[in-house]
Design a protein around this motif. Structure first.
Motif, short mmCIF file in Angstrom:
data_model
loop_
_atom_site.label_atom_id
_atom_site.label_comp_id
_atom_site.label_asym_id
_atom_site.label_seq_id
_atom_site.Cartn_x
_atom_site.Cartn_y
_atom_site.Cartn_z
N TYR A 103 0.79 -1.23 0.00
CA TYR A 103 0.00 0.00 0.00
C TYR A 103 0.83 1.28 0.00
N ARG A 104 2.02 1.24 0.51
CA ARG A 104 2.84 2.45 0.49
C ARG A 104 3.48 2.60 -0.88
N LYS A 105 3.21 3.74 -1.52
CA LYS A 105 3.66 3.94 -2.90
C LYS A 105 4.58 5.14 -3.06
N ASP A 106 4.59 6.04 -2.10
CA ASP A 106 5.34 7.29 -2.28
C ASP A 106 6.22 7.57 -1.06
N PRO A 107 7.44 7.03 -1.00
CA PRO A 107 8.02 6.12 -2.00
C PRO A 107 7.61 4.68 -1.73
N PRO A 108 7.79 3.80 -2.72
CA PRO A 108 7.55 2.37 -2.47
C PRO A 108 8.59 1.81 -1.51
N GLU A 109 8.23 0.74 -0.81
CA GLU A 109 9.12 0.17 0.20
C GLU A 109 9.41 -1.29 -0.13
N ASP A 110 10.67 -1.68 0.06
CA ASP A 110 11.11 -3.06 -0.15
C ASP A 110 11.30 -3.73 1.19
N VAL A 111 10.68 -4.90 1.36
CA VAL A 111 10.63 -5.56 2.67
C VAL A 111 11.35 -6.90 2.61
N TYR A 112 12.22 -7.13 3.61
CA TYR A 112 12.99 -8.37 3.71
C TYR A 112 12.73 -9.00 5.08
N GLY A 144 15.07 -13.44 1.06
CA GLY A 144 14.27 -12.76 2.06
C GLY A 144 13.37 -11.66 1.54
N TYR A 145 13.50 -11.32 0.26
CA TYR A 145 12.67 -10.26 -0.33
C TYR A 145 11.24 -10.78 -0.50
N ILE A 146 10.28 -10.18 0.19
CA ILE A 146 8.95 -10.78 0.25
C ILE A 146 7.86 -10.00 -0.48
N ASN A 147 8.16 -8.85 -1.08
CA ASN A 147 7.09 -8.05 -1.69
C ASN A 147 6.19 -8.83 -2.65
N PRO A 148 6.75 -9.58 -3.61
CA PRO A 148 5.86 -10.31 -4.53
C PRO A 148 5.00 -11.34 -3.80
#
Length: 337
Positions: free
Chosen positions: A213-222, A311-315
């Motif tokens: 949901y956060r788009k400005d800026p987008p966030e990458d989660v690990y 560990g990258y979980i966004n997708p």
């Protein structure tokens, strides 16, 4: 060293001290009020001018003693005002931080009240929802570090998530408690502008908010699984619960440098014997996962680059949506599961 050189060195140090105090005081005054920005700016400018004149007097050796004495008295008044600024739990809070969590601890059973689980339509459009849940520390099975990036590799927001038998995950994110209309500023965070807040949440809230949901800026989660005795995790969990209860009774201010999302994790983890030593990578929080890998706390034997890739979980989080087993789905393929 000749006496003249010592005098010059002393004046240089005094000028640097006055300059530092001036910068801090001017910023403290500038951010002292959100209701009268003009008055804050005028006071900050006046203090800045006094500090600059004092520094010039010291450098030029003209009435330096009188200038320093006067500036010291002015700074003492400022410190008296500063010490009188107190944190509060009674403000017009933004809805996402309006409720405080608290814990009822009875041996190994901990009942957490007000676990946040909002239904998001966008970052700012959501339906508030909270629940209460009892966790059995004897059934703690994992502790994960969640690292969130949005402005390069050096800075990350960090979250701890505690996993229990049966699939329950409780995520705790140390954040600023913002009032309505207030936005976050790193600089303001040094100057008693935000109360400290522990967001105690379902991962479908605090993780999905950042991946989807956060788009400005987008966030990458690990997500990284922490390795170590489960007893250490239990002690940290209880320390978090005690901290949450303490903040409900006695609010404190957030501080960008010394009491933030990552230093808070480190301070709570000091409850454990042989805790991780303090490092500059605790302050440059984006490097915390790499630091923990280096001391053997993240999947020993797996290269960090591979841990980071896996560990990258966004997708996976976007694909999982609001599934009941969201926490399991985002961890598919992670080392140490």
């Amino acid at each position: 060293m000749p006496r003249r050189a010592l005098c010059i060195a002393g004046r240089v140090l005094l000028v640097l001290l006055v300059s530092g105090v001036t910068a801090w005081g001017a910023l403290a005054l500038l951010y002292s009020s959100t209701t009268n920005a003009l008055a804050s700016a005028v006071l900050a400018g006046a203090f800045l001018l006094c500090g600059l004149l004092t520094a010039l007097a010291v450098g030029a050796r003209r009435r330096a003693r009188a200038a320093v004495t006067g500036f010291a008295l002015l700074f003492a008044v400022l410190l008296g005002w500063w010490s009188g600024i107190e944190p509060s739990n009674d403000r017009d809070w933004q809805p996402d931080v309006a409720r405080l969590a608290h814990a009822e601890i009875k041996g190994d059973r901990v009942t957490v009240r007000n676990v946040r689980n909002f239904a998001y339509r966008s970052e700012t459009d959501y339906t508030p929802h909270y629940y209460d849940r009892t966790y059995d520390l004897g059934k703690l099975r994992s502790v994960d570090l969640i690292a969130v990036y949005w402005m390069g590799p050096a800075i990350a927001h960090t979250i701890l998530s505690f996993g229990f038998e049966g699939g329950d995950q409780l995520a705790i994110s140390i954040e600023t408690r913002k009032e309505r209309g207030e936005t976050y500023s790193t600089t303001r965070g040094f100057f008693k502008q935000y109360e400290l807040h522990y967001v105690v949440a379902d991962e479908r809230d605090v993780v999905r908010l950042r991946t989807s949901y956060r788009k400005d800026p987008p966030e990458d989660v690990y997500v990284y699984r922490l390795h170590g005795p489960l007893e250490n995790g239990r002690r940290v969990f209880l320390q978090y619960m005690q901290r949450i209860n303490d903040l409900q009774a006695r609010p404190e201010f957030y501080n960008t440098l010394i009491d933030n999302c990552t230093t808070g994790i480190w301070m709570n983890a000091r409850i454990n014997p042989g805790h991780v030593p303090l490092s500059w990578k605790v302050f440059a929080s984006g490097y915390l996962p790499e630091y923990l890998h280096g001391v053997g706390m993240l999947a020993p034997g797996v290269p960090f680059a591979e841990l980071q890739r896996l560990g990258y979980i966004n997708p996976r989080a976007r694909a999982a949506g609001d599934a009941e087993d969201f926490s399991r789905l985002i961890r598919v393929g992670l080392p140490g599961q």
